[in-house]
Design an enzyme around this catalytic site. Structure first.
Site: not given
Ligand code: ATP
Ligand code: LTN
Length: 331
Positions: A116, A198, A201
Site C-alpha cells: 500500500k 487481487k 477497492k
Molecule cells: P483494499 O483493496 O483497499 O486493500 P479491500 O478491498 O482489501 O481494500 P478490506 O476492507 O481491506 O477491502 O477487506 C475486507 C475483507 O474482504 C477482508 O476480509 C479481506 O480479506 C476481504 N477481501 C478483500 N479483497 C478480497 C479479494 N479480492 N478476494 C477475497 N477477499 C477479499
C-alpha cells in the site's frame, strides 16, 4: 476449529472505497454462513478507513453503506452484532497498550503495508503502518475464537496471535488466542483487468472490480470485457489459466455450482458463451442484493449499529480493565 460448538466470531470491513464482489465472496458471505452456529460480531472499522485521507461527508455515508452491505448480504441483527468501531473507545485504548508490546520488526514484516505504501513509505500516515495493531485490538477485546477474512488478511491475524501470546507470557494469561478462518474457494478473488492481482477497492481502475453497488448493466459489461487467457478451453488451472480460473470461481460461488460441473457444462463452448452466462448470473445477484440494500433507511441502520455497540460494549470494557490491571496502570 472444533466443530458444532458455539464460538465467538469477529470480523470487519473498512468503510472506504466501493465494497466489491471480492469482499462479499471472500469474507462477508462466509460470515453469513457462520451466524447460525456462532456468536458473531461484525464491525464497520471506520478508524481503519482514516489511515488514508477521507472526505468526512463521504466517510459518513460509507459507514452507513458498509452496514447496509452487511445487512443486504444476509447478516441478521437479531442473531449477530453489527456496530461501528469508533463507538467503543476501548479499541483505540487497547491498541495503544498493544503498541507497547509490538516491535518495529513485527510491523516491518507486513506485506500489505509495503504494497500500500509503495515508494511513499516516508509520507504515508503512521496510522497506515500501525493499522495491524488496531486490528489486533479489535479482535482481542471480544475474547474472539475465530476471525473469518480473505487471504490478504492472514498475516494480520497471525500478528494478532503473536501479540496475544507475547502479552500472555509477559503479564499472565489474559487473551484468548484467535484462529484464522480462510475459505477454501474465493479467499482471493482476482482483478477482472489483471488476474495476477487481487480484486481491490483501491485498484486504479473500476474495471478491476464489480462493486456491490454497480448498476447490473455496468457489471455485465465489466464481465464481458474481463481479461481472458490464451487458448479457448474453460478449465480451472490457476497457473496456466489465471483469468478463467478466477471467473470460474466467481461463477461457482454465485451460482452455487461446483467448478467441476461448470467445466463439464462449458466443454466445447467458448469464452464468449461462458462470459455471457456469468454476466447474467452476476446481474441477477446484484439486482436481488441491491433490492435488499435499498430496503433499509439510514436511520434504521444507525439504530442497528447503536444497539449493537450497546450490547457488546461491556465485554470490551471488561477486557480492557483486565489488561490495564495486568499492565499495572490500575490498582
Ligand atoms: P483494499 O483493496 O483497499 O486493500 P479491500 O478491498 O482489501 O481494500 P478490506 O476492507 O481491506 O477491502 O477487506 C475486507 C475483507 O474482504 C477482508 O476480509 C479481506 O480479506 C476481504 N477481501 C478483500 N479483497 C478480497 C479479494 N479480492 N478476494 C477475497 N477477499 C477479499
Ligand atoms: N484490516 C481488515 C479489516 C479489519 C478486520 C479487523 C478484519 C479491521 N479490524 C478485525 C477482521 C478482524 C481489512 O480487511 N482491511
Amino acid at each position: 476449529m472444533e466443530k458444532n460448538k458455539e464460538k465467538i466470531i469477529f470480523s470487519g470491513v473498512q468503510p472506504s472505497g466501493e465494497l466489491h464482489l471480492g469482499n462479499y465472496l471472500g469474507a462477508i458471505s462466509k460470515w453469513v454462513e457462520m451466524q447460525n452456529e456462532h456468536k458473531c460480531i461484525f464491525c464497520v472499522v471506520d478508524y481503519h478507513a482514516i489511515t488514508v485521507k477521507q472526505d468526512p461527508e463521504i466517510l459518513r455515508k460509507k459507514i452507513i453503506e458498509a452496514a447496509k452491505i452487511y445487512l443486504a448480504s444476509g447478516i441478521n441483527p437479531e442473531k449477530s452484532v453489527i456496530f461501528q468501531q469508533s463507538a467503543i473507545s476501548a479499541h483505540t485504548e487497547l491498541a495503544w497498550i498493544l503498541n507497547c508490546i509490538a516491535r518495529i520488526s513485527d510491523l516491518n514484516k507486513m506485506t500489505q503495508f509495503k504494497d500500500k505504501a509503495g515508494k511513499k513509505q516516508e509520507s504515508v500516515s503512521v496510522g497506515l503502518y500501525d493499522y495491524p495493531i488496531l486490528m489486533a485490538a479489535d479482535i482481542l477485546l471480544y475474547n474472539t475464537d475465530a476471525v473469518p477474512v480473505g487471504d490478504d488478511q492472514s498475516q494480520h491475524v497471525e500478528l494478532c496471535r503473536l501479540l496475544a501470546k507475547r502479552f500472555n507470557s509477559q503479564f499472565g494469561d489474559t487473551f484468548k488466542i484467535p484462529e484464522l478462518i480462510i475459505r477454501k474457494e474465493g479467499a482471493r478473488i482476482m482483478g477482472l483487468d489483471d488476474p495476477n492481482k487481487k480484486m481491490s477497492k483501491s485498484a486504479g481502475s473500476s474495471a478491476n472490480y464489480i462493486a456491490l453497488t454497480d448498476k447490473p448493466e455496468a457489471a455485465m459489461k465489466k464481465i464481458m470485457k474481463a481479461v481472458t487467457d490464451s487458448g479457448k478451453e474453460i478449465i480451472f488451472n490457476k497457473e496456466k489459466k489465471p483469468a478463467i480460473s478466477n471467473l470460474l470461481t466467481i461463477y461457482s460461488l454465485l451460482a452455487e455450482e461446483p467448478v467441476k460441473e461448470l467445466e463439464n457444462k462449458y466443454k466445447g463452448k467458448g469464452y464468449g458463451d461462458f462470459k455471457k452466462d456469468l454476466a447474467e448470473i452476476t446481474a441477477e445477484f446484484l439486482i436481488k442484493f441491491q433490492k435488499k440494500f435499498n430496503s433499509f433507511t439510514d436511520e434504521e441502520v444507525k439504530e442497528i449499529m447503536d444497539e449493537g455497540a450497546e450490547k457488546i460494549k461491556s465485554v470490551a470494557e471488561e477486557t480492557l480493565r483486565r489488561v490495564k490491571e495486568r499492565v499495572g496502570v490500575i490498582q
